[in-house]
Scaffold this motif. Sequence first.
Motif, PDB file in Angstrom:
ATOM      1  N   PHE A   1       0.822  -1.216   0.000  1.00  0.00           N
ATOM      2  CA  PHE A   1       0.000   0.000   0.000  1.00  0.00           C
ATOM      3  C   PHE A   1       0.855   1.265   0.000  1.00  0.00           C
ATOM      4  N   THR A   2       1.994   1.221   0.677  1.00  0.00           N
ATOM      5  CA  THR A   2       2.868   2.400   0.686  1.00  0.00           C
ATOM      6  C   THR A   2       3.449   2.638  -0.701  1.00  0.00           C
ATOM      7  N   LYS A   3       3.811   1.577  -1.391  1.00  0.00           N
ATOM      8  CA  LYS A   3       4.312   1.717  -2.767  1.00  0.00           C
ATOM      9  C   LYS A   3       3.218   2.256  -3.691  1.00  0.00           C
TER      10      LYS A   3
ATOM     11  N   ILE B   1      11.735  16.732   1.162  1.00  0.00           N
ATOM     12  CA  ILE B   1      10.595  16.844   2.073  1.00  0.00           C
ATOM     13  C   ILE B   1      10.212  15.430   2.509  1.00  0.00           C
ATOM     14  N   ILE B   2      10.163  15.224   3.811  1.00  0.00           N
ATOM     15  CA  ILE B   2       9.885  13.896   4.350  1.00  0.00           C
ATOM     16  C   ILE B   2       8.532  13.912   5.052  1.00  0.00           C
ATOM     17  N   LEU B   3       7.670  13.002   4.646  1.00  0.00           N
ATOM     18  CA  LEU B   3       6.346  12.879   5.252  1.00  0.00           C
ATOM     19  C   LEU B   3       6.257  11.579   6.049  1.00  0.00           C
ATOM     20  N   PRO B   4       6.333  11.647   7.383  1.00  0.00           N
ATOM     21  CA  PRO B   4       6.070  10.450   8.187  1.00  0.00           C
ATOM     22  C   PRO B   4       4.583  10.118   8.096  1.00  0.00           C
ATOM     23  N   LEU B   5       4.273   8.900   7.737  1.00  0.00           N
ATOM     24  CA  LEU B   5       2.876   8.519   7.496  1.00  0.00           C
ATOM     25  C   LEU B   5       2.159   8.159   8.797  1.00  0.00           C
TER      26      LEU B   5
ATOM     27  N   PRO C   1      -7.617   4.686  12.754  1.00  0.00           N
ATOM     28  CA  PRO C   1      -7.061   5.887  12.120  1.00  0.00           C
ATOM     29  C   PRO C   1      -5.604   6.197  12.457  1.00  0.00           C
ATOM     30  N   ALA C   2      -4.988   5.461  13.370  1.00  0.00           N
ATOM     31  CA  ALA C   2      -3.557   5.676  13.620  1.00  0.00           C
ATOM     32  C   ALA C   2      -2.730   5.201  12.443  1.00  0.00           C
ATOM     33  N   PHE C   3      -3.329   4.354  11.613  1.00  0.00           N
ATOM     34  CA  PHE C   3      -2.648   3.809  10.439  1.00  0.00           C
ATOM     35  C   PHE C   3      -3.263   4.401   9.176  1.00  0.00           C
ATOM     36  N   VAL C   4      -2.434   4.751   8.201  1.00  0.00           N
ATOM     37  CA  VAL C   4      -2.959   5.187   6.905  1.00  0.00           C
ATOM     38  C   VAL C   4      -2.871   4.064   5.878  1.00  0.00           C
ATOM     39  N   SER C   5      -2.142   2.994   6.231  1.00  0.00           N
ATOM     40  CA  SER C   5      -2.005   1.835   5.335  1.00  0.00           C
ATOM     41  C   SER C   5      -2.406   0.584   6.099  1.00  0.00           C
ATOM     42  N   ASP C   6      -3.243  -0.233   5.495  1.00  0.00           N
ATOM     43  CA  ASP C   6      -3.619  -1.479   6.152  1.00  0.00           C
ATOM     44  C   ASP C   6      -2.399  -2.355   6.360  1.00  0.00           C
ATOM     45  N   CYS C   7      -2.388  -3.044   7.495  1.00  0.00           N
ATOM     46  CA  CYS C   7      -1.191  -3.779   7.918  1.00  0.00           C
ATOM     47  C   CYS C   7      -1.604  -4.885   8.877  1.00  0.00           C
ATOM     48  N   LEU C   8      -0.638  -5.497   9.536  1.00  0.00           N
ATOM     49  CA  LEU C   8      -0.922  -6.596  10.459  1.00  0.00           C
ATOM     50  C   LEU C   8      -1.914  -6.177  11.533  1.00  0.00           C
ATOM     51  N   GLU C   9      -1.726  -4.963  12.074  1.00  0.00           N
ATOM     52  CA  GLU C   9      -2.562  -4.503  13.173  1.00  0.00           C
ATOM     53  C   GLU C   9      -4.005  -4.240  12.767  1.00  0.00           C
ATOM     54  N   THR C  10      -4.250  -3.978  11.502  1.00  0.00           N
ATOM     55  CA  THR C  10      -5.631  -3.761  11.061  1.00  0.00           C
ATOM     56  C   THR C  10      -6.230  -5.040  10.469  1.00  0.00           C
ATOM     57  N   LEU C  11      -5.484  -5.699   9.607  1.00  0.00           N
ATOM     58  CA  LEU C  11      -6.025  -6.839   8.859  1.00  0.00           C
ATOM     59  C   LEU C  11      -6.115  -8.121   9.677  1.00  0.00           C
TER      60      LEU C  11
ATOM     61  N   LYS D   1     -18.073  -4.649  10.955  1.00  0.00           N
ATOM     62  CA  LYS D   1     -17.484  -4.160   9.710  1.00  0.00           C
ATOM     63  C   LYS D   1     -16.243  -3.342   9.992  1.00  0.00           C
ATOM     64  N   MET D   2     -15.142  -3.777   9.410  1.00  0.00           N
ATOM     65  CA  MET D   2     -13.881  -3.049   9.506  1.00  0.00           C
ATOM     66  C   MET D   2     -13.789  -2.095   8.320  1.00  0.00           C
ATOM     67  N   ILE D   3     -13.675  -0.795   8.603  1.00  0.00           N
ATOM     68  CA  ILE D   3     -13.512   0.210   7.551  1.00  0.00           C
ATOM     69  C   ILE D   3     -12.023   0.276   7.202  1.00  0.00           C
ATOM     70  N   PRO D   4     -11.649   0.060   5.947  1.00  0.00           N
ATOM     71  CA  PRO D   4     -10.228   0.020   5.586  1.00  0.00           C
ATOM     72  C   PRO D   4      -9.502   1.331   5.871  1.00  0.00           C
ATOM     73  N   CYS D   5      -8.190   1.236   5.975  1.00  0.00           N
ATOM     74  CA  CYS D   5      -7.364   2.441   6.092  1.00  0.00           C
ATOM     75  C   CYS D   5      -7.463   3.246   4.793  1.00  0.00           C
ATOM     76  N   LEU D   6      -6.886   4.419   4.799  1.00  0.00           N
ATOM     77  CA  LEU D   6      -6.996   5.303   3.636  1.00  0.00           C
ATOM     78  C   LEU D   6      -6.259   4.748   2.428  1.00  0.00           C
TER      79      LEU D   6
END
Length: 345
Positions: A81-83, A126-130, A289-299, A319-324
Amino acid sequence: MASTKTKKGIILINLGSPDSTNVSDLRKYLDEFLMDERVIDKPWLMRALLVKGIIVPFRAPKSAEAYKQIWTEEGSPLIVFTKKLQHALQARVDEPVEIAMRYGNPTAEEAYAALEKRSPEINEVIILPLYPHYAMSSYETAVEHMKKVYKQKKYPFTISFVSPFYKNDAYLNALAASIRPSLEKKYDHILFSYHGVPARHIRKSDVTGCHCLQSDTCCETESPAHAFCYRHQVRTTTRLVCEQLKISPDKYSISFQSRLGKGWLEPFTDIRLEEMPGEGIKNLLILCPAFVSDCLETLEEIAMRGKEIFMKAGGESFKMIPCLNTNALWVDAVEQMVNGEMTSD
């Protein structure tokens, strides 16, 4: 005459992931992650004994099995998702965009080098921490790690960071839009499950030394501490997005997941999921919402184990609402942020 025009590059930095679901890769990843002094803030020797002697040997096999539940043909969902976010942003901006992970691959060094290779004349990155919210163990460690590598390698460009965006309008619009379709169907409650942190991290980040967790209303009482307070910021995100969606306060709540030990922020998500059906909450919406990409902690933790807990306790729908992920409005927000809004040195 030489041009003085700024040539920028962009790096998106996320948490990271093991290279595979092999136990050996999980050991390597967990060791790097948990030996971070901003994650487990114990003296080095104590941390090493705890992480290398107890936690990693115990957790690596279990984490490997958990990752196997969510691993895709393309690899780790968080990396994938980050890619995809990188590619979506690259389609909108002229500046080269690279990604880095705080732990694992691609590394900070690889991201900096990739930008230099793509644009040798680059003079600003410019660095954006997600991470929408400030926490020692997420935003702060990502920033400090990028700074450390930058200083060690003595790159010829400057670096700046996008600030936590927990109350940024474009981010809130994207988050609200991701939730809105789910509100059209029957639900009893919406649970905002944020990644947990130890309460001591909140106190350590308190720049006043006397505000955070000192009263029941500290998060609502204006203070300079709020710029670094995870608890205040997740509450603010939740309140603002619910106001935008016109969700009444009795229809939503906050909880904290993924705790590791005692003294973490409460209430705990797994406990609330077990309690809610008995309180008449049978149809639940949940998001992280602490995560912007779905990952182990969400999925795996929420969409799989969390659902099982809730349904076994008497829930009827979960119902799990996906990350952004690559939501178009989220890409809009990222584009705005890296274009110079909300940046700091």
